[in-house]
Design a protein around this motif. Sequence first.
Motif, PDB file in Angstrom:
ATOM      1  N   CYS B  63       0.836  -1.206   0.000  1.00  0.00           N
ATOM      2  CA  CYS B  63       0.000   0.000   0.000  1.00  0.00           C
ATOM      3  C   CYS B  63       0.866   1.249   0.000  1.00  0.00           C
ATOM      4  O   CYS B  63       0.547   2.249  -0.653  1.00  0.00           O
ATOM      5  CB  CYS B  63      -0.947  -0.005   1.197  1.00  0.00           C
ATOM      6  SG  CYS B  63      -2.218  -1.288   1.042  1.00  0.00           S
ATOM      7  N   CYS B  64       1.966   1.186   0.745  1.00  0.00           N
ATOM      8  CA  CYS B  64       2.875   2.328   0.828  1.00  0.00           C
ATOM      9  C   CYS B  64       3.463   2.628  -0.557  1.00  0.00           C
ATOM     10  O   CYS B  64       3.504   3.771  -1.006  1.00  0.00           O
ATOM     11  CB  CYS B  64       3.973   1.995   1.832  1.00  0.00           C
ATOM     12  SG  CYS B  64       5.021   3.373   2.260  1.00  0.00           S
ATOM     13  N   ALA B  65       3.849   1.567  -1.270  1.00  0.00           N
ATOM     14  CA  ALA B  65       4.453   1.739  -2.593  1.00  0.00           C
ATOM     15  C   ALA B  65       3.447   2.312  -3.581  1.00  0.00           C
ATOM     16  O   ALA B  65       3.797   3.127  -4.444  1.00  0.00           O
ATOM     17  CB  ALA B  65       4.984   0.395  -3.089  1.00  0.00           C
ATOM     18  N   LEU B  66       2.188   1.892  -3.464  1.00  0.00           N
ATOM     19  CA  LEU B  66       1.171   2.320  -4.436  1.00  0.00           C
ATOM     20  C   LEU B  66       0.381   3.533  -3.962  1.00  0.00           C
ATOM     21  O   LEU B  66      -0.516   4.011  -4.657  1.00  0.00           O
ATOM     22  CB  LEU B  66       0.215   1.156  -4.727  1.00  0.00           C
ATOM     23  CG  LEU B  66       0.839  -0.107  -5.336  1.00  0.00           C
ATOM     24  CD1 LEU B  66      -0.182  -1.224  -5.431  1.00  0.00           C
ATOM     25  CD2 LEU B  66       1.424   0.211  -6.715  1.00  0.00           C
ATOM     26  N   GLY B  67       0.673   4.016  -2.753  1.00  0.00           N
ATOM     27  CA  GLY B  67      -0.050   5.184  -2.225  1.00  0.00           C
ATOM     28  C   GLY B  67      -1.516   4.903  -1.925  1.00  0.00           C
ATOM     29  O   GLY B  67      -2.377   5.747  -2.133  1.00  0.00           O
ATOM     30  N   VAL B  68      -1.779   3.701  -1.428  1.00  0.00           N
ATOM     31  CA  VAL B  68      -3.163   3.280  -1.162  1.00  0.00           C
ATOM     32  C   VAL B  68      -3.476   3.370   0.343  1.00  0.00           C
ATOM     33  O   VAL B  68      -2.703   2.886   1.160  1.00  0.00           O
ATOM     34  CB  VAL B  68      -3.367   1.817  -1.640  1.00  0.00           C
ATOM     35  CG1 VAL B  68      -4.705   1.259  -1.178  1.00  0.00           C
ATOM     36  CG2 VAL B  68      -3.240   1.741  -3.152  1.00  0.00           C
ATOM     37  N   PRO B  69      -4.602   3.987   0.716  1.00  0.00           N
ATOM     38  CA  PRO B  69      -4.975   4.064   2.129  1.00  0.00           C
ATOM     39  C   PRO B  69      -5.244   2.697   2.749  1.00  0.00           C
ATOM     40  O   PRO B  69      -5.701   1.770   2.065  1.00  0.00           O
ATOM     41  CB  PRO B  69      -6.271   4.893   2.115  1.00  0.00           C
ATOM     42  CG  PRO B  69      -6.243   5.644   0.831  1.00  0.00           C
ATOM     43  CD  PRO B  69      -5.535   4.748  -0.139  1.00  0.00           C
ATOM     44  N   VAL B  70      -4.955   2.577   4.060  1.00  0.00           N
ATOM     45  CA  VAL B  70      -5.155   1.322   4.797  1.00  0.00           C
ATOM     46  C   VAL B  70      -5.953   1.599   6.068  1.00  0.00           C
ATOM     47  O   VAL B  70      -5.587   2.471   6.851  1.00  0.00           O
ATOM     48  CB  VAL B  70      -3.809   0.694   5.223  1.00  0.00           C
ATOM     49  CG1 VAL B  70      -4.037  -0.637   5.933  1.00  0.00           C
ATOM     50  CG2 VAL B  70      -2.893   0.517   4.043  1.00  0.00           C
ATOM     51  N   VAL B  71      -7.024   0.851   6.269  1.00  0.00           N
ATOM     52  CA  VAL B  71      -7.822   0.952   7.484  1.00  0.00           C
ATOM     53  C   VAL B  71      -7.737  -0.389   8.215  1.00  0.00           C
ATOM     54  O   VAL B  71      -8.211  -1.400   7.699  1.00  0.00           O
ATOM     55  CB  VAL B  71      -9.291   1.297   7.169  1.00  0.00           C
ATOM     56  CG1 VAL B  71     -10.111   1.382   8.448  1.00  0.00           C
ATOM     57  CG2 VAL B  71      -9.383   2.599   6.383  1.00  0.00           C
ATOM     58  N   ALA B  72      -7.099  -0.399   9.381  1.00  0.00           N
ATOM     59  CA  ALA B  72      -7.017  -1.637  10.163  1.00  0.00           C
ATOM     60  C   ALA B  72      -8.350  -1.859  10.870  1.00  0.00           C
ATOM     61  O   ALA B  72      -9.064  -0.910  11.209  1.00  0.00           O
ATOM     62  CB  ALA B  72      -5.886  -1.544  11.176  1.00  0.00           C
ATOM     63  N   ARG B  73      -8.690  -3.128  11.112  1.00  0.00           N
ATOM     64  CA  ARG B  73      -9.983  -3.466  11.695  1.00  0.00           C
ATOM     65  C   ARG B  73      -9.852  -4.670  12.620  1.00  0.00           C
ATOM     66  O   ARG B  73      -9.192  -5.642  12.297  1.00  0.00           O
ATOM     67  CB  ARG B  73     -10.956  -3.796  10.554  1.00  0.00           C
ATOM     68  CG  ARG B  73     -12.348  -4.191  11.006  1.00  0.00           C
ATOM     69  CD  ARG B  73     -13.197  -4.596   9.804  1.00  0.00           C
ATOM     70  NE  ARG B  73     -14.454  -5.159  10.232  1.00  0.00           N
ATOM     71  CZ  ARG B  73     -15.634  -4.526  10.170  1.00  0.00           C
ATOM     72  NH1 ARG B  73     -15.708  -3.306   9.671  1.00  0.00           N
ATOM     73  NH2 ARG B  73     -16.724  -5.128  10.600  1.00  0.00           N
ATOM     74  N   GLY B  74     -10.466  -4.557  13.802  1.00  0.00           N
ATOM     75  CA  GLY B  74     -10.543  -5.702  14.704  1.00  0.00           C
ATOM     76  C   GLY B  74     -11.884  -6.380  14.525  1.00  0.00           C
ATOM     77  O   GLY B  74     -12.184  -6.904  13.458  1.00  0.00           O
ATOM     78  N   ALA B  75     -12.731  -6.332  15.567  1.00  0.00           N
ATOM     79  CA  ALA B  75     -14.040  -6.974  15.465  1.00  0.00           C
ATOM     80  C   ALA B  75     -15.086  -6.046  14.844  1.00  0.00           C
ATOM     81  O   ALA B  75     -16.210  -6.453  14.595  1.00  0.00           O
ATOM     82  CB  ALA B  75     -14.497  -7.415  16.851  1.00  0.00           C
ATOM     83  N   GLY B  76     -14.732  -4.784  14.638  1.00  0.00           N
ATOM     84  CA  GLY B  76     -15.690  -3.852  14.038  1.00  0.00           C
ATOM     85  C   GLY B  76     -16.809  -3.443  14.981  1.00  0.00           C
ATOM     86  O   GLY B  76     -17.891  -3.073  14.552  1.00  0.00           O
TER      87      GLY B  76
END
Lengths: 487, 487
Positions: B63-76
């Motif tokens: 994601c860092c290389a492609l400039g893509v956002p990342v949202v981490a998620r547990g149980a929501g």
Amino acid sequence: MMDEATQALHARITQGMPERLILAEMEDLRPYECDGLAVYRQLPRLVVLPETIEQVQHVLRSCCALGVPVVARGAGTGLSGGALPHADGVVLSLAKFNRVLAIDPLARTARVQPGVRNLAISQAAAAYGLYYAPDPSSQIACTIGGNVAENAGGVHCLKYGLTVHNIRALEVVTIDGERLRLGGEALDAAGYDLLALLTGSEGLLGVVVEVTVKLLPKPQLAQVVMASFDHVDVAGAAVARIIAAGITPGGLEMMDNGCIRAAEDYLHAGYPVEAAAILLCELDGTAEEVAEDLARVETLLREAGATALQVSRSEEERLRFWAGRKAAFPAVGRISPDYYCMDGTIPRRELPRVLNGIAALGEKYRLRVVNVFHAGDGNLHPLILFDGNAAGELERAEHLGAEILELCVAVGGAITGEHGVGFEKINQMCVQFAALELEQFHALKHAFDPQGLLNPGKAIPTLARCAEYGAMRVSRGELPFPELERF
Amino acid sequence: MMDEATQALHARITQGMPERLILAEMEDLRPYECDGLAVYRQLPRLVVLPETIEQVQHVLRSCCALGVPVVARGAGTGLSGGALPHADGVVLSLAKFNRVLAIDPLARTARVQPGVRNLAISQAAAAYGLYYAPDPSSQIACTIGGNVAENAGGVHCLKYGLTVHNIRALEVVTIDGERLRLGGEALDAAGYDLLALLTGSEGLLGVVVEVTVKLLPKPQLAQVVMASFDHVDVAGAAVARIIAAGITPGGLEMMDNGCIRAAEDYLHAGYPVEAAAILLCELDGTAEEVAEDLARVETLLREAGATALQVSRSEEERLRFWAGRKAAFPAVGRISPDYYCMDGTIPRRELPRVLNGIAALGEKYRLRVVNVFHAGDGNLHPLILFDGNAAGELERAEHLGAEILELCVAVGGAITGEHGVGFEKINQMCVQFAALELEQFHALKHAFDPQGLLNPGKAIPTLARCAEYGAMRVSRGELPFPELERF
């Protein structure tokens, strides 16, 4: 005579604060040349003693504009050289910020200036049956601002936590002279936890100008049991038993024979001078709770091999039991021309192994080490005895100290428990952290202080310095002596 | 059908992890489109479910290389939209990191993966007489990784602290795929307190891949007293009395009449449905300590004007008293088509004023508000009842919620207690913090995530957004509705 650069700095600072608050003469600067780690000394260009937050802002703005380093200073009781002046810099003393501003018994907080002494907070809160829990040995003298900078601990932090667990808000001035409020009256704050980040940051991120501390209700009763052991290992194992039994003592301290003898000679607290080690275990709470825990602890200590037990039967006796422990450092000062107090933290299970390791290192460097420490926390304070006038002894003491810290890291511990890294342990940071972690620290520092003017040369080593230290350790098979000229 | 950019991302990620762990089909993405704040929904490009830390590193590097956002998620289970996906981004689920790795009864710690459920930690530690103290209402479902991200609290955090006070170490992967270890086994750590900084940082600074939590010995006994009041103000004042008397209850919770009725209809816990408010006050410790505190609390509550008192006489009864409180949210869900759970924190002394203010705001927006909250902490959870199918009600509920949060700020409180800022409260951050403080937050974010790829649009507003929000508030005399398209 001031040199040209100092004159320019002096002229700039006098634009925003009275000249009487700026010290520039050699004899006035001398008291600021070191902190509690007096083996390192350095005169600053100037010492400033602002009386208002606006003056603090002015000093920082002036230094920022001129690219001058700033070292903030509380009472100067620190033991890691964190307040050691910078040769090109200003010492910013918070000594005049010494007022308790407000006590709120409902919120259980005190709002104080950073130069207020640790013990003075509890004294001011006593009228409400409240107190401030963290109690460094130096609590009569040390200031809350310094406590925040070093994330100070004390005898009771096993149960009540370090400084970071006992503060609620900070007001901080940044290097460019802006005021930030961190934390607040509410239980939690939105945004990143800058309150915790600033706590223990050793003056590298900002200057604390106000602190809101949490207060706790005073326990109804506290009693201490003193247990003697014929081997330090056995005392270490007894600590493990108490904790594993689900008991959290108010304090759980250990002293070895050398330390017991020094304290007893000094204070006559009634310590058993033949014991290889003693444990002091304080239990606090309601009378019933203390009685119950005390009975359990006495049984556990006997089962663990204690050769004798004494329980304090009055408040006077309790304070006497602690007096020897609290005066351990000056007591040791009487039996040796010089001593060097270390501060490392290890997992509790490693106590016996590390104590034996310290003894072996003492033999290697032909120096005596006595031990006094917060055993419940695994926070060690080995005291290395040496004679600074004997050729090579100071260097041997420093190498021994460095090896003790690196032993702490090797068993999964940390190079500081409550004294901070300061100037003293800057090389050991290279052992504690990987390059990647240090890089992250530098990135964070840059977010607060891009010019690197706040307390430079302390707490976080440059990667270049670590490379150099690593190379030295490898090539010489020994530890280098950190030279003041390096920064 | 994946668009071109999604295909490129998918191709890159499959280079480092099995395709079965990457979801791209609409029906597979759907369960991830929202968290517990279901009024906001957004499909991500992809959902990834890594099984190893190396795979997490690979995803972040990609994601860092492609400039893509990342949202981490547990149980929501989060209630502030913190895990709301980004339209151009990846959801990184930690669901497969669900193992308890080790329990160390001597150190009183558990080392767990981030996807372990909160309650599962206490269940695993029960064999040693230990438990993990923070207990959010969602503790059956929510994960420790999410708890760390939001600095979660719970009924018992008055006495035992928030998540940040109950963790000892984290392992984190940065946006460029590097592993950082923060904190450690020792009581304190050298360097800046990144452990506290990451806690509550809502996924904006790194992705947590391992957590070491502190465990506590289980109290021998806990009892609850339930007190009825004929006015919420009087109940609020009773809270103040208990705290000012130096008692620290294990939990101290308040419910108003609307909430009492909803809970009683749902669960038949024996709540007094005629009372204007009830307080649930739990005392824990040894049997003697609980008995003594209970007697004092009963006297204080009667003096404060309680109209009736009930004390739990068995563990079964204690759990029944709590059952109504813990099920308050679903109980309210039965009496209204929709509800919106707020989370703000205020100084305890402001309880009566803020409760009256909330009632007045409810009238202004013609919506019913019921209150359930951690009274001892000053952490409010007003529940706004509305019907999402009735035109304009959702907007009115959101405006009302915003005004409640801004009331909390106005009295010296904070816009979050334990749910975080997330997407929900991003505008209120502009009210809570000055531009200077927000700038410092951005500088800090930049030190960890210079491209701003970790959970963009959450937690910390841009200054531009705050300027816009401020202008709207002034010009229209009303609060704007946050539109999803904005980020």
